[in-house]
Design an enzyme around this catalytic site. Sequence first.
Site, PDB file in Angstrom:
ATOM      1  CE  LYS A 131      -8.780  -3.877   0.982  1.00 46.42           C
ATOM      2  NZ  LYS A 131      -9.423  -3.449   2.242  1.00 46.42           N
ATOM      3  CE1 TYR A 161       7.434  18.686 -19.962  1.00 49.81           C
ATOM      4  CE2 TYR A 161       7.497  16.558 -18.832  1.00 49.81           C
ATOM      5  CZ  TYR A 161       7.340  17.301 -19.992  1.00 49.81           C
ATOM      6  OH  TYR A 161       7.107  16.667 -21.168  1.00 49.81           O
TER       7      TYR A 161
HETATM    8  C1  LIG Z   1      -8.683  -3.961   3.314  1.00 52.54           C
HETATM    9  C2  LIG Z   1      -9.253  -4.476   4.563  1.00 52.54           C
HETATM   10  C3  LIG Z   1      -8.457  -5.179   5.469  1.00 52.54           C
HETATM   11  C4  LIG Z   1      -6.957  -5.325   5.314  1.00 52.54           C
HETATM   12  O1  LIG Z   1      -6.338  -4.162   5.782  1.00 52.54           O
HETATM   13  P1  LIG Z   1      -4.743  -4.053   5.820  1.00 52.54           P
HETATM   14  O2  LIG Z   1      -4.501  -2.752   6.479  1.00 52.54           O
HETATM   15  O3  LIG Z   1      -4.284  -4.067   4.395  1.00 52.54           O
HETATM   16  O4  LIG Z   1      -4.265  -5.224   6.568  1.00 52.54           O
HETATM   17  C5  LIG Z   1      -9.074  -5.721   6.581  1.00 52.54           C
HETATM   18  N1  LIG Z   1     -10.398  -5.594   6.784  1.00 52.54           N
HETATM   19  C6  LIG Z   1     -11.200  -4.904   5.944  1.00 52.54           C
HETATM   20  C7  LIG Z   1     -12.643  -4.786   6.230  1.00 52.54           C
HETATM   21  C8  LIG Z   1     -10.651  -4.328   4.809  1.00 52.54           C
HETATM   22  O5  LIG Z   1     -11.445  -3.648   3.979  1.00 52.54           O
END
Ligand SMILES: *Cc1c(COP(=O)(O)O)cnc(C)c1O
Length: 367
Positions: free
Chosen positions: A35, A256
């Site tokens: 994702k 800054y």
């Molecule tokens: C993003 C996500 C994962 C992966 O999680 P990580 O901590 O990056 O391994 C697994 N399951 C769901 C439902 C997610 O949204």
Amino acid sequence: MPRPIEAIIHVQALTHNLAQARNAAPDAKVWAVIKANAYGHGIENSYPGLRAADGFALLDLDEAQLLRKLGWRGPILLLEGAFESRDLELCSRLKLWHAVHCEQQIDWLAMHKTHEPHRVFLKLNSGMNRLGFTPQAFRAAWTRLNALPQVDEISLMTHFSDADGLRFGADGIAHQLASFEAAAADLPGERSLSNSAATLRYRLRSDWVRAGVMVYGSAPDYPGNDPAHWDLRPAMTLRSRVIGMQNLQPGDSVGYGSSFCASQAMRIGIVACGYADGYPRHAGSGTPVLVNGQRTTTVGRVSMDMLVVDLTDMPQAGLGSEVTLWGCGPKGAILPIDAVAQAAGTISYELMCALAKRVPVTVENRA
Ligand SMILES: *Cc1c(COP(=O)(O)O)cnc(C)c1O
């Protein structure tokens, strides 16, 4: 000449890290979670390194389409399921498996016309209180789905809020696991429970693990453990160069807000990397950084296009020196992205996802 900043995606590291997920869950199939544009690494860049996955999990329909275009014919899971009823048409057409987390998604399925019954992952809210059916409603949802001709196979999933185990005074995943086991007890179907942290730390038996951040080389339980502890390698390097030098006298300030003030004579290097590249502005003085593969720290505030590093103890470093903001430096040196994230009060996930468009990305096939 373009600005010297660049990001490198290490394809072999992705493959290696995916294999680590497999080692940690030898009896399970592995979803590579891609994702958010593969956590900022780019789906097209990452796909060649992750082909050995049993499936890909994501949530954007465009990303699912892209993955099919790249030639992936295996399982794809939409982690949040359909966002509107017509998303189901694409699920039928591209054979996407999808989560079902609320009654409305079942209503849409019941009205959906298809010759291709869908595989769905019924999601339990076991305590995270984001998406999913309550334990009380779970069985009725399963029964409803099971009666639909549009549904082929029903798998069961949940997601842990505390698998990284960094919260005090909690029982980790125990209460959520108990909730899942009770709700799913005599229901048939494959199970998917673990994210990266649960995969590495709890080694639960299940049919599918969902490996996200570990695949990109970050330790989900940092700073408890670092990526080397889990034998994970950085899949992304952010690097740049020193484009300016200054010598400071005691009392001189930097950047800054003059937030940093030298207490002794210092040599500093100005690096072509700032928050407009995705480097976190909240990384204060003292954030680790590599110059020519050697560890030093940042000085003063990060600005839009530049940040400053301490070169006082590095007489060989100067204009043009290579600076590794995170990932792999020269001579085998590694700066975990987790260390930078921690210094900025955030997590590696956020830094990976925030890599800015203006940073050119090179895909490297060598280990
Ligand atoms: C993003 C996500 C994962 C992966 O999680 P990580 O901590 O990056 O391994 C697994 N399951 C769901 C439902 C997610 O949204």
